[in-house]
Design a protein around this motif. Structure first.
Motif, short mmCIF file in Angstrom:
data_model
loop_
_atom_site.label_atom_id
_atom_site.label_comp_id
_atom_site.label_asym_id
_atom_site.label_seq_id
_atom_site.Cartn_x
_atom_site.Cartn_y
_atom_site.Cartn_z
N ASP A 150 0.83 -1.20 0.00
CA ASP A 150 0.00 0.00 0.00
C ASP A 150 0.87 1.25 0.00
N ALA A 151 1.91 1.27 0.82
CA ALA A 151 2.81 2.42 0.87
C ALA A 151 3.51 2.60 -0.48
N LEU A 152 3.98 1.50 -1.05
CA LEU A 152 4.65 1.59 -2.35
C LEU A 152 3.70 2.13 -3.41
N SER A 153 2.44 1.68 -3.37
CA SER A 153 1.46 2.14 -4.35
C SER A 153 1.25 3.65 -4.23
N LEU A 154 1.17 4.15 -3.00
CA LEU A 154 0.98 5.58 -2.81
C LEU A 154 2.17 6.37 -3.33
N TYR A 155 3.37 5.89 -3.08
CA TYR A 155 4.57 6.60 -3.55
C TYR A 155 4.65 6.57 -5.07
N ARG A 156 4.31 5.45 -5.67
CA ARG A 156 4.33 5.39 -7.14
C ARG A 156 3.25 6.30 -7.72
N LEU A 157 2.09 6.32 -7.11
CA LEU A 157 1.01 7.19 -7.57
C LEU A 157 1.42 8.65 -7.43
N HIS A 158 2.07 8.98 -6.34
CA HIS A 158 2.55 10.34 -6.12
C HIS A 158 3.49 10.77 -7.24
N GLN A 159 4.45 9.91 -7.57
CA GLN A 159 5.40 10.24 -8.62
C GLN A 159 4.72 10.38 -9.97
N ALA A 160 3.76 9.51 -10.26
CA ALA A 160 3.06 9.58 -11.54
C ALA A 160 2.29 10.88 -11.68
N VAL A 161 1.64 11.33 -10.60
CA VAL A 161 0.86 12.56 -10.67
C VAL A 161 1.78 13.78 -10.74
N VAL A 162 2.91 13.74 -10.05
CA VAL A 162 3.90 14.83 -10.18
C VAL A 162 4.33 14.97 -11.63
N GLU A 163 4.66 13.87 -12.27
CA GLU A 163 5.10 13.91 -13.67
C GLU A 163 3.98 14.40 -14.58
N SER A 164 2.75 13.96 -14.31
CA SER A 164 1.61 14.40 -15.12
C SER A 164 1.41 15.91 -14.98
N ALA A 165 1.50 16.42 -13.76
CA ALA A 165 1.34 17.86 -13.53
C ALA A 165 2.43 18.66 -14.23
N GLN A 166 3.64 18.16 -14.18
CA GLN A 166 4.75 18.87 -14.84
C GLN A 166 4.58 18.88 -16.35
N ARG A 167 4.14 17.75 -16.92
CA ARG A 167 3.91 17.70 -18.37
C ARG A 167 2.80 18.67 -18.77
N ALA A 168 1.71 18.66 -18.00
CA ALA A 168 0.59 19.54 -18.33
C ALA A 168 1.00 21.01 -18.24
N THR A 169 1.76 21.36 -17.23
CA THR A 169 2.22 22.74 -17.09
C THR A 169 3.11 23.14 -18.24
N GLY A 170 4.04 22.24 -18.62
CA GLY A 170 4.94 22.55 -19.72
C GLY A 170 4.21 22.73 -21.04
N ARG A 171 3.21 21.88 -21.29
CA ARG A 171 2.46 22.00 -22.54
C ARG A 171 1.57 23.23 -22.56
N ALA A 172 1.04 23.58 -21.39
CA ALA A 172 0.25 24.81 -21.31
C ALA A 172 1.13 26.02 -21.64
N GLN A 173 2.34 26.03 -21.13
CA GLN A 173 3.25 27.13 -21.41
C GLN A 173 3.62 27.18 -22.89
N ASP A 174 3.81 26.00 -23.50
CA ASP A 174 4.12 25.95 -24.93
C ASP A 174 2.97 26.55 -25.75
N HIS A 175 1.76 26.18 -25.41
CA HIS A 175 0.61 26.70 -26.16
C HIS A 175 0.41 28.19 -25.91
N ARG A 176 0.71 28.67 -24.73
CA ARG A 176 0.64 30.11 -24.48
C ARG A 176 1.62 30.86 -25.36
N ARG A 177 2.82 30.29 -25.52
CA ARG A 177 3.82 30.92 -26.39
C ARG A 177 3.36 30.89 -27.84
N GLN A 178 2.77 29.77 -28.25
CA GLN A 178 2.27 29.67 -29.62
C GLN A 178 1.17 30.72 -29.86
N ALA A 179 0.32 30.93 -28.86
CA ALA A 179 -0.74 31.92 -29.00
C ALA A 179 -0.16 33.33 -29.11
#
Length: 217
Positions: free
Chosen positions: A119-148
């Protein structure tokens, strides 16, 4: 072959590591001395004669620190030396058991199989996956803002802004989800993983959570 003739479990593990060290060393074009020199540079000497004895089978024990340093020197991961998925069909798991599929043993070793402290391992893996997802989303949002900002065509600008807003919403959802995961870690008295820059404000107002695995953000 009788049971007495069969190599014991720790010798099988050492042989598996030795075979993968030799394979990886040759793949990199390194001599045994090159590998010994690389270990020396890391700060934990594994002499050339130790490497040679290991690869030849004369050395049938292999301390974990040696495995870790050899993996770093060979630009791989320790788990890949212990359980070389893709290069060995089976691997020894525990004493007095037949070797099993290498991927199965690796998954057991790394906690992919949800047993014990899973259970602890699952939470830590989930934490890392969501961190990476948030970073990707932020980076792509910034890219699209620059394109706009660079777009001359109104339609292209509007499309880029819509995409930016979608990724910004995704990042916002990930931030909220991450807060719930961290609340669950607190409730279980588990150590909190360090947040990267840009996400460190999540702990300013930590939410409460009953089920962080609920992906309906």
């Amino acid at each position: 072959m009788t049971q007495d003739d069969a190599p014991n479990w720790d010798a099988q593990l050492a042989a598996t590591v030795a075979a993968e060290v030799r394979r990886r060393r040759k793949e990199l074009g390194m001599s045994a001395q090159d590998l010994a020199d690389a270990c020396e540079q890391i700060g934990y000497p594994v002499p050339r004669n130790v490497i040679a004895n290991m690869e030849s089978g004369r050395r049938t024990t292999l301390p974990l620190p040696d495995v870790m340093v050899l993996a770093e020197a060979l630009d791989t991961n320790p788990i890949c030396l212990l359980y070389p998925v893709g290069y060995a069909e089976t691997a020894p798991m525990l004493p007095d058991r037949d070797p099993v599929n290498t991927w199965t043993v690796l998954s057991w070793f790394t906690g992919e199989q949800n047993t014990g402290n899973g259970d602890a391992l699952s939470l830590y893996r989930l934490h890392q996956a969501v961190v990476e997802s948030a970073q990707r989303a932020t980076g792509r949002a910034q890219d699209h803002r620059r394109q706009a900002a660079d777009a001359r065509d109104p339609g292209e600008r509007a499309e880029a802004l819509r995409s930016a807003e979608q990724y910004e919403q995704r990042a916002h959802d990930d931030h909220a989800y991450l807060g719930r995961i961290r609340a669950a870690l607190r409730e279980d008295a588990l150590l909190l993983p360090q947040l990267p820059l840009g996400l460190d404000s999540i702990d300013d107002s930590p939410p409460t959570v009953n089920s962080p695995e609920d992906k309906d953000k």
